[in-house]
Design a protein around this motif. Structure first.
Motif, PDB file in Angstrom:
ATOM      1  N   HIS A   1      -5.170  -0.667  -4.714  1.00  0.00           N
ATOM      2  CA  HIS A   1      -4.022  -1.471  -5.084  1.00  0.00           C
ATOM      3  C   HIS A   1      -4.508  -2.739  -5.756  1.00  0.00           C
ATOM      4  O   HIS A   1      -5.579  -3.251  -5.437  1.00  0.00           O
ATOM      5  CB  HIS A   1      -3.099  -1.777  -3.892  1.00  0.00           C
ATOM      6  CG  HIS A   1      -3.600  -2.831  -2.958  1.00  0.00           C
ATOM      7  ND1 HIS A   1      -3.890  -2.583  -1.647  1.00  0.00           N
ATOM      8  CD2 HIS A   1      -3.844  -4.158  -3.127  1.00  0.00           C
ATOM      9  CE1 HIS A   1      -4.294  -3.681  -1.052  1.00  0.00           C
ATOM     10  NE2 HIS A   1      -4.280  -4.652  -1.930  1.00  0.00           N
TER      11      HIS A   1
ATOM     12  N   ASP B   1       0.809  -1.216   0.000  1.00  0.00           N
ATOM     13  CA  ASP B   1       0.000   0.000   0.000  1.00  0.00           C
ATOM     14  C   ASP B   1       0.841   1.264   0.000  1.00  0.00           C
ATOM     15  O   ASP B   1       0.402   2.309   0.481  1.00  0.00           O
ATOM     16  CB  ASP B   1      -0.952  -0.005   1.205  1.00  0.00           C
ATOM     17  CG  ASP B   1      -2.082  -1.004   1.034  1.00  0.00           C
ATOM     18  OD1 ASP B   1      -3.014  -0.696   0.288  1.00  0.00           O
ATOM     19  OD2 ASP B   1      -2.010  -2.093   1.635  1.00  0.00           O
TER      20      ASP B   1
ATOM     21  N   ASP C   1      -1.656   2.306  -8.921  1.00  0.00           N
ATOM     22  CA  ASP C   1      -1.508   1.058  -8.184  1.00  0.00           C
ATOM     23  C   ASP C   1      -0.591   1.220  -6.977  1.00  0.00           C
ATOM     24  O   ASP C   1       0.467   1.846  -7.067  1.00  0.00           O
ATOM     25  CB  ASP C   1      -0.947  -0.009  -9.131  1.00  0.00           C
ATOM     26  CG  ASP C   1      -1.222  -1.414  -8.642  1.00  0.00           C
ATOM     27  OD1 ASP C   1      -1.914  -1.570  -7.614  1.00  0.00           O
ATOM     28  OD2 ASP C   1      -0.761  -2.371  -9.296  1.00  0.00           O
ATOM     29  N   PHE C   2      -1.029   0.700  -5.846  1.00  0.00           N
ATOM     30  CA  PHE C   2      -0.314   0.665  -4.565  1.00  0.00           C
ATOM     31  C   PHE C   2      -0.323   1.991  -3.800  1.00  0.00           C
ATOM     32  O   PHE C   2       0.011   2.006  -2.617  1.00  0.00           O
ATOM     33  CB  PHE C   2       1.143   0.202  -4.735  1.00  0.00           C
ATOM     34  CG  PHE C   2       1.287  -1.117  -5.418  1.00  0.00           C
ATOM     35  CD1 PHE C   2       0.768  -2.272  -4.850  1.00  0.00           C
ATOM     36  CD2 PHE C   2       1.919  -1.216  -6.635  1.00  0.00           C
ATOM     37  CE1 PHE C   2       0.886  -3.493  -5.485  1.00  0.00           C
ATOM     38  CE2 PHE C   2       2.048  -2.434  -7.282  1.00  0.00           C
ATOM     39  CZ  PHE C   2       1.529  -3.584  -6.711  1.00  0.00           C
TER      40      PHE C   2
END
Length: 752
Positions: A535, A176, A224-225
């Motif tokens: 994510h 994350d 993403d993340f």
């Protein structure tokens, strides 16, 4: 008839009046450059002396201040690490264009203003820029600690990616928190060991120039993340001097570093080569025999008056042994010491090779157009043994994880400042693409002898995205930032032996952002942020029947806070935040199974201060408080294992270019639940470190000491069920990797 004529006359007079008002106002714009290599400088504060009117240079180093009446103005240009410069100008009814060159200078917080109208230059980025100049950095892991509130732990030897703790998350290795270096992504998707795996050891710390920190899912530039946040590192374009550095310390620890300037003084291009070699046996009874090499080269030059080409390439490799996570009961009964092992054949090897090409074009309208392509070749092998003889009483539970992959990617962006009438608007548009093709294996092993395969196959995962950010400066004091990001994912996993574990899926995610920015004075900035992030989950979990809907779990973030100065030399940042995560999946790479987790909520408070006591003496303090809970569990059983609740880092630094410099630093993490019902506790610790340097002419001598009080402390800790070879029944208890005892290291640096 007369009334109609009078109405038309009045209307004409009004139009002429407002037209004359519009004509009477104009703007000043231009570029800010560095005296070092002459490149444009982003993030420089430009203000009109004696007013609250100002702006920040964009990524192209361009600035624009609108709605100015003709007259005489004094502009102030300031930025961290540069001497403040004033320039008086006389403007008329036509736009005024100028270029300003800033000279590098000593860090002086009195010259820093907090005024900001762009989300990427508020909150913790300013704090991190200060830290980069005053905090000692000894290795790649230390770079992570420049992110306020981020803690790290190592639990499988020095070659494995660190475990990250941030904003109430046990991040594992980066699930994350998005990490990049020069736009090159570090997080690995669908990795053999864990989703988001972020091995940063391929970065040589002395090559890093800057760090931008984005806490929370509030910037559309990251997808993403980037739920809890993102850290964007950049490397130096030019070396100040050629440097050779030698280090030696306890436990057979050695390091050699060379930074070589390949071109020398040049107005339009630079190139350098960096190399690093590290060896250590570490403090364990079984030597780690850790080897790591890094090579990094970078070229940066003008290929036309307005175009800069940047190319970098790197090679990295490491291999090591590890003593793993040991059960507390074996230490308590005296069978092993804190630095012993149950299975000392753990460890592995890894390598990464990168090529990165960036073309930046400064356009005539002050816009910046960037195009980037990159490629990475990555290899990873890891031997682990977490439960010993729990499942296999004869051969043991050792596992082998392998990941061989190719990564191709593209990043493109267009940024421009325009005026809607007299209202400034900063526009950012971007697109990116990433393709990962990986061969992944999970297999049983005993003392590095491979046995039965558990799961293995080929992952083909792609991510295409479009994003935009718009920052509208409604008044000189108030701005609104909006963002929107669209991501498309394609997941494809083909299992080698079991066709039922193979499959394909594709998903999209739309992520809106809305941020309010208010600067009532040059030294007070208030922000309120909201945004949705996500994510991705491991492709192996996504393609399984019934799990596709949970492939891109959302994160809902909200935050309010302020960055401000007290007096001339004290900068503070305070933020209260919340983050809610949807139900998601966790692919357990160590077991080859999918586990579902429910909704979670985190609320917290971040406090940071940076104070310059004298021209050479600085103090810094970070305090982070978080309450993390599972939303769908009963009270008392809703703890999130290993989520940090209270962390703090700080120190005092004496810094000068010649003579003695030094720092005394601490880091603290409080006890926290190790399981859902808080029946097991991960122990906290307080560690004190020190650094002392002496610089004369072209020679620098240094001494660093970790864990000055030589306390016993645990790095990674897990509530694990395990069984030893001579035990009849399994035991559930804390397993840990010990932290370093007192450790001293000396270094010698030569500059040419």
């Amino acid at each position: 008839m007369k009334k109609a004529i009078l109405f038309k006359i009045r209307a004409l007079v009004c139009c002429l009046f407002f037209s004359s008002m519009a004509i009477a106002q104009t703007q000043v714009n231009g570029y800010v450059y560095s005296n070092n290599f002459g490149q444009t400088l982003p993030g420089i504060t430009v203000t009109i002396e004696g007013t609250n009117i100002g702006t920040i240079t964009n990524s192209a180093g361009f600035f624009s201040i609108s709605a100015l009446n003709p007259g005489t103005y004094t502009l102030m240009f300031s930025g961290l690490g540069y001497s403040t410069q004033k320039q008086t100008i006389q403007i008329t009814n036509t736009p005024y264009r100028l270029s300003v060159t800033l000279t590098e200078g000593a860090l002086n917080l009195s010259e820093v203003t907090i005024l900001s109208t762009r989300t990427d230059l508020v909150q913790s980025t300013l704090i991190s820029q200060i830290d980069k100049q005053i905090r000692p950095v000894n290795n790649a892991q230390d770079l992570f600690t420049l992110i306020p509130g981020l803690f790290i732990a190592q639990h499988a030897g020095g070659g494995k990616a660190e475990q990250l703790f941030f904003r109430g998350f046990d991040q594992d290795h980066g699930t994350d928190f998005a990490i990049s270096i020069d736009g090159l992504p570090v997080n690995m998707v669908s990795h053999a060991h864990g989703q988001g795996y972020s091995d940063f050891h391929f970065v040589i710390p002395e090559t890093v120039e800057d760090l931008s920190v984005y806490k929370g899912p509030y910037s559309a530039k990251f997808g993403d993340f980037a739920t809890a946040g993102a850290g964007a590192f950049t490397t130096k374009n030019k070396l100040d001097k050629t440097q050779i550095k030698l280090e030696a310390g306890d436990f057979n620890t050695y390091r050699g570093l060379a930074l070589i300037d390949l071109i020398g003084n040049s107005d339009n291009q630079s190139a350098y080569l960096a190399g690093e070699y590290v060896y250590t046996d570490a403090y364990f009874e079984s030597p780690q025999k850790f080897n790591r090499f890094n090579v990094f080269g970078k070229y940066n030059g003008y290929i036309s008056p307005n175009s800069i080409l940047t190319f970098s390439a790197s090679a990295f490799g490491a291999d090591w042994f590890a003593s793993g996570q040991i059960p507390q009961r074996e230490v308590d009964n005296g069978n092993i010491s804190r630095f012993g092992a149950i299975d000392d054949t753990e460890g592995g090897n890894t390598s990464r090779y990168n090529a990165n090409l960036i073309l930046s074009n400064s356009l005539g309208n002050g816009a910046l157009l960037k195009n980037q392509v990159f490629y990475s070749r990555y290899n990873f092998e890891l031997f682990s043994n977490f439960t010993f003889f729990l499942d296999d009483a004869v051969e043991g539970d050792g596992i082998f994880q392998k990941d061989n992959r190719n990564i191709w990617g593209y990043n493109g962006s267009y940024e421009q400042n325009i005026n809607l009438g007299n209202t400034p608007l900063t526009m950012l548009y971007g697109a990116s693409a990433r393709i990962d093709n990986a061969d992944i294996i999970l297999q049983q092993q005993t003392e590095r002898t491979l046995r039965n395969p558990i799961v293995g196959g080929e992952v083909m995962q792609s991510n295409l995205s479009l994003f935009t950010e718009q920052t509208l400066k409604i008044t000189p004091k108030f701005a609104i930032n909006t963002g929107l990001r669209l991501d498309y994912f394609n997941f494809d996993f083909q299992e080698n032996t079991d066709i039922t574990l193979s499959g394909k899926d594709n998903r999209t995610r739309l992520s809106p952002k809305l941020n309010f920015l208010y600067s009532p004075t040059q030294n007070l900035h208030i922000f309120a942020k909201t945004g949705i992030g996500f994510h991705s989950n491991d492709a192996r979990s996504v393609v399984l029947a019934g799990f596709g809907d949970e492939s891109l779990p959302r994160a809902y973030g909200y935050e309010i806070g302020s960055t401000f100065k007290i007096g001339n030399n004290a900068i503070f940042n305070v933020a209260a935040f919340g983050l809610d995560l949807e139900s998601e999946l966790v692919y357990v790479g160590d077991a080859g199974v999918v586990e579902a987790s429910g909704r979670t909520n985190r609320i917290g408070l971040d406090i940071s201060s940076r104070i310059q006591i004298t021209s050479k003496l600085f103090t810094d303090l970070d305090v982070n408080l978080v309450r993390a809970r599972a939303k769908d569990e009963a009270k008392g059983e809703d703890f999130i294992p290993l989520a940090p609740q209270f962390t703090s880092v700080g120190g005092i630094t004496y810094k000068q270019d010649r003579g003695f410099s030094g720092a005394l630093r601490y880091r603290f993490i409080a006890d926290r639940p190790a399981n859902e019902d808080n029946s097991a506790t991960a122990l906290g610790h307080f560690i004190l470190d020190a650094v002392l340097d002496y610089r004369f002419k072209n020679i620098k001598l240094g001494l660093s000491a970790e864990n000055l009080f030589n306390i016993d402390w645990n790095q990674a800790q897990f509530d694990t069920q395990s069984r030893l070879f001579n035990e009849a029944n399994a035991v559930n208890e804390l397993h840990f990797t010990p932290g370093s005892p007192f450790f001293i290291k000396a270094n010698l640096g030569l500059f040419f």
